[in-house]
Design a protein around this motif. Structure first.
Motif, mmCIF file in Angstrom:
data_model
loop_
_atom_site.group_PDB
_atom_site.id
_atom_site.type_symbol
_atom_site.label_atom_id
_atom_site.label_comp_id
_atom_site.label_asym_id
_atom_site.label_seq_id
_atom_site.Cartn_x
_atom_site.Cartn_y
_atom_site.Cartn_z
ATOM 1 N N ARG A 16 -19.707 -6.377 -10.232
ATOM 2 C CA ARG A 16 -18.257 -6.488 -10.363
ATOM 3 C C ARG A 16 -17.632 -6.733 -8.982
ATOM 4 N N ALA A 17 -16.764 -7.725 -8.890
ATOM 5 C CA ALA A 17 -16.116 -8.041 -7.599
ATOM 6 C C ALA A 17 -15.074 -6.972 -7.280
ATOM 7 N N PRO A 18 -14.850 -6.693 -5.991
ATOM 8 C CA PRO A 18 -13.822 -5.702 -5.646
ATOM 9 C C PRO A 18 -12.418 -6.236 -5.926
ATOM 10 N N LYS A 19 -11.481 -5.320 -6.111
ATOM 11 C CA LYS A 19 -10.068 -5.687 -6.232
ATOM 12 C C LYS A 19 -9.444 -5.667 -4.834
ATOM 13 N N LEU A 20 -8.463 -6.527 -4.646
ATOM 14 C CA LEU A 20 -7.832 -6.639 -3.330
ATOM 15 C C LEU A 20 -6.455 -5.968 -3.318
ATOM 16 N N VAL A 21 -6.346 -4.919 -2.512
ATOM 17 C CA VAL A 21 -5.058 -4.241 -2.306
ATOM 18 C C VAL A 21 -4.575 -4.612 -0.903
ATOM 19 N N THR A 22 -3.352 -5.121 -0.810
ATOM 20 C CA THR A 22 -2.814 -5.507 0.503
ATOM 21 C C THR A 22 -1.655 -4.586 0.859
ATOM 22 N N THR A 23 -1.732 -3.962 2.023
ATOM 23 C CA THR A 23 -0.617 -3.128 2.497
ATOM 24 C C THR A 23 0.095 -3.837 3.640
ATOM 25 N N LEU A 24 1.396 -4.046 3.455
ATOM 26 C CA LEU A 24 2.217 -4.711 4.467
ATOM 27 C C LEU A 24 2.772 -3.650 5.410
ATOM 28 N N HIS A 25 2.698 -3.927 6.702
ATOM 29 C CA HIS A 25 3.113 -2.908 7.674
ATOM 30 C C HIS A 25 4.409 -3.236 8.402
ATOM 31 N N GLY A 26 4.757 -4.500 8.513
ATOM 32 C CA GLY A 26 6.012 -4.802 9.226
ATOM 33 C C GLY A 26 6.026 -6.223 9.726
ATOM 34 N N THR A 27 5.578 -6.400 10.966
ATOM 35 C CA THR A 27 5.665 -7.739 11.557
ATOM 36 C C THR A 27 4.755 -8.746 10.853
ATOM 37 N N ASP A 28 3.815 -8.250 10.041
ATOM 38 C CA ASP A 28 3.003 -9.196 9.258
ATOM 39 C C ASP A 28 3.885 -9.958 8.272
ATOM 40 N N ILE A 29 5.077 -9.409 7.977
ATOM 41 C CA ILE A 29 6.047 -10.109 7.134
ATOM 42 C C ILE A 29 7.230 -10.579 7.982
ATOM 43 N N THR A 30 7.794 -9.662 8.778
ATOM 44 C CA THR A 30 9.079 -9.950 9.411
ATOM 45 C C THR A 30 8.985 -10.901 10.597
ATOM 46 N N LEU A 31 7.800 -11.024 11.186
ATOM 47 C CA LEU A 31 7.683 -11.855 12.395
ATOM 48 C C LEU A 31 6.563 -12.882 12.223
ATOM 49 N N VAL A 32 5.333 -12.399 12.186
ATOM 50 C CA VAL A 32 4.180 -13.311 12.189
ATOM 51 C C VAL A 32 4.054 -14.033 10.843
ATOM 52 N N GLY A 33 4.046 -13.239 9.761
ATOM 53 C CA GLY A 33 3.764 -13.811 8.443
ATOM 54 C C GLY A 33 4.831 -14.761 7.945
ATOM 55 N N SER A 34 6.067 -14.624 8.463
ATOM 56 C CA SER A 34 7.118 -15.519 7.990
ATOM 57 C C SER A 34 7.323 -16.697 8.937
ATOM 58 N N ASP A 35 6.575 -16.739 10.032
ATOM 59 C CA ASP A 35 6.637 -17.905 10.911
ATOM 60 C C ASP A 35 6.146 -19.122 10.111
ATOM 61 N N PRO A 36 6.801 -20.272 10.288
ATOM 62 C CA PRO A 36 6.395 -21.447 9.500
ATOM 63 C C PRO A 36 4.908 -21.778 9.629
ATOM 64 N N SER A 37 4.293 -21.365 10.743
ATOM 65 C CA SER A 37 2.872 -21.690 10.910
ATOM 66 C C SER A 37 1.978 -20.875 9.965
ATOM 67 N N TYR A 38 2.488 -19.754 9.431
ATOM 68 C CA TYR A 38 1.669 -18.922 8.535
ATOM 69 C C TYR A 38 2.294 -18.692 7.159
ATOM 70 N N ALA A 39 3.603 -18.940 7.024
ATOM 71 C CA ALA A 39 4.315 -18.517 5.803
ATOM 72 C C ALA A 39 3.658 -18.989 4.494
ATOM 73 N N PRO A 40 3.219 -20.260 4.392
ATOM 74 C CA PRO A 40 2.607 -20.660 3.108
ATOM 75 C C PRO A 40 1.357 -19.836 2.776
ATOM 76 N N LEU A 41 0.585 -19.508 3.814
ATOM 77 C CA LEU A 41 -0.634 -18.722 3.592
ATOM 78 C C LEU A 41 -0.278 -17.273 3.240
ATOM 79 N N THR A 42 0.724 -16.715 3.907
ATOM 80 C CA THR A 42 1.171 -15.348 3.583
ATOM 81 C C THR A 42 1.586 -15.298 2.117
ATOM 82 N N GLN A 43 2.392 -16.278 1.722
ATOM 83 C CA GLN A 43 2.840 -16.346 0.328
ATOM 84 C C GLN A 43 1.636 -16.366 -0.621
ATOM 85 N N PHE A 44 0.670 -17.200 -0.297
ATOM 86 C CA PHE A 44 -0.502 -17.368 -1.170
ATOM 87 C C PHE A 44 -1.268 -16.054 -1.307
ATOM 88 N N VAL A 45 -1.542 -15.382 -0.190
ATOM 89 C CA VAL A 45 -2.372 -14.173 -0.305
ATOM 90 C C VAL A 45 -1.618 -13.007 -0.943
#
Ligand code: GMT
Length: 396
Positions: free
Chosen positions: A129-158
């Protein structure tokens, strides 16, 4: 997943095999992930921590968490070694050997991506059985890095591909939805808030109040968002005519600018640079005030650790800070760019030690009542079990 728990002291009814992914650098997400790993292991789960180095909190502990350091092979064709790919390999290796029920990615980038790749690769193996993926957001992974246009589509996807997404504050959950929720059924919209926690037995008040000069303490990784030079200016303004100390714990990109500011203001020996330290109750507990001067902060784990030590907090009212620091009860908040108001709050508590102490007592009570380790770890356990039962394994 095995039944029942195999280790003495286990209190969960189901023993899980949990893989935790986190950054090993000094910072709240690595601290929280390490503390969670240690707590889950204490409760009888089999816990594996995957990172490109051992996080400091884990390195200093004796808990039975299995550490997998994956750094990858440096190769002249790579501009930098892709350690996130090496992490995928290490996870797969462990999963194929003994199985993993949950992959818990702390900080979306790159860990939710790493976890997604590992889970998808594991899905191809129909015998386990494959593991389930739980993602915990901490802050700048959304507010700074993850929402930068260079990463935003990938952040959205994951986010959409995770089996469960959590955020450490209501504020961060709301901002994530505003930025990434485009289909109400998707995981980017359905975010569980699981607040950070503190070990209230380790982070304890000092046995006696100190009788030295009034002291302010600050802990951070000295990134621009923490505004440490701004804090030094506020401290200078707050302590006119007062013999007070500012203790700075941590290191990072703004270290040199902070030292320059201390020199420019002639603060000399009144500001102490202690460098990187870990497990800080003995530094936090004797201080009169903990100062958090960030321009943005999803939670403020360092402020919570100070509160647990019975130390009052002066902070900027940004992000999720007000969900931790109750203004007027255990600390004083001020608008983000109002240096005069921040300095006035510092001065108030440095001059009125009885008030600072009363706020410290309330701070300790809030930490114990709302943010103690046990209840939050149990929240994560139930979330894992819910996630495992929500999408049953298709190959019995
Ligand atoms: O600050 C970051 O870039 C990431 C992270 C870290 O590793 O230090 O900090 C965030 O996560 C902490 C733990 O959940 C929170 O307490 C911090 O408030 C948060 N930092 C920011 O939002 C700036």
């Amino acid at each position: 997943m095995n039944l029942p728990p195999t280790q003495p002291g286990a209190s969960a009814s189901t023993m899980l095999k949990v893989g935790i992914l986190c950054h090993p650098t000094y910072g709240g997400s690595g601290v929280l992930a390490s503390e969670l790993a240690l707590s889950l292991a204490d409760r009888g789960h089999q816990v594996h921590l995957f990172s490109y180095d051992a996080p400091p909190r884990l390195a200093r502990s004796s808990g039975p968490v299995q550490m997998h350091v994956a750094q990858g092979l440096p190769y002249p064709l790579f501009a930098s070694t892709p350690h996130d790919l090496a992490l995928v390999s290490a996870i797969l290796d462990q999963h194929r050997a003994e199985g993993l029920d949950i992959l818990h990615a702390h900080y979306a980038l790159p860990h939710a991506v790493t976890g997604y790749l590992a889970r998808q690769a594991a899905l191809a193996d129909r015998h386990r059985r494959a593991p389930k993926l739980v993602t915990t957001l901490h802050g700048t992974d959304i507010t700074l890095v993850g929402s930068d246009p260079s990463y935003a589509p990938l952040t959205q996807f994951v986010l959409e591909q995770s089996d469960c997404v959590t955020a450490v504050s209501e504020n961060l959950a709301r901002r994530t939805r505003e930025q990434f929720c485009r289909d109400f059924g998707s995981r980017a919209c359905r975010i569980d808030v699981v607040r950070n926690f503190v070990d209230v037995d380790l982070f304890r008040p000092a046995s006696a109040p100190h009788d030295g000069p009034p002291t302010v303490v600050h802990v951070s990784n000295f990134r621009a968002i923490k505004r440490v030079p701004w804090l030094v200016r506020a401290f200078d303004r707050a302590t006119e005519g007062l013999d007070a100390r500012l203790v700075l714990v941590g290191d990072g990109p703004e270290h040199a600018a902070t030292r320059a500011c201390v020199r420019e203001l002639g603060l000399g020996a009144r500001v102490l640079f202690l460098g990187e330290r870990d497990a800080l109750p003995e530094l936090l507990a004797p201080a009169d005030v903990f100062a958090l001067s960030s321009s943005d902060e999803s939670f403020g784990l360092s402020a919570l650790e100070a509160m647990s030590c019975g130390t009052s907090v002066v902070a900027t009212d940004v992000g999720g800070v007000a969900e931790v620091v109750a203004h007027g009860e255990c600390g004083l908040l001020s608008p983000v760019d109002d240096l005069a108001a921040f300095a006035a709050n510092l001065r108030t508590l440095l001059l009125d030690r009885a008030r600072a102490q009363a706020m410290g007592v309330r701070a300790r009570a809030i930490a114990v009542e709302r943010f103690a380790r046990g209840s939050v770890v149990r929240e994560y356990e139930s979330l894992y079990l819910r996630t495992l039962s929500a999408t049953p394994w298709p190959f019995p």
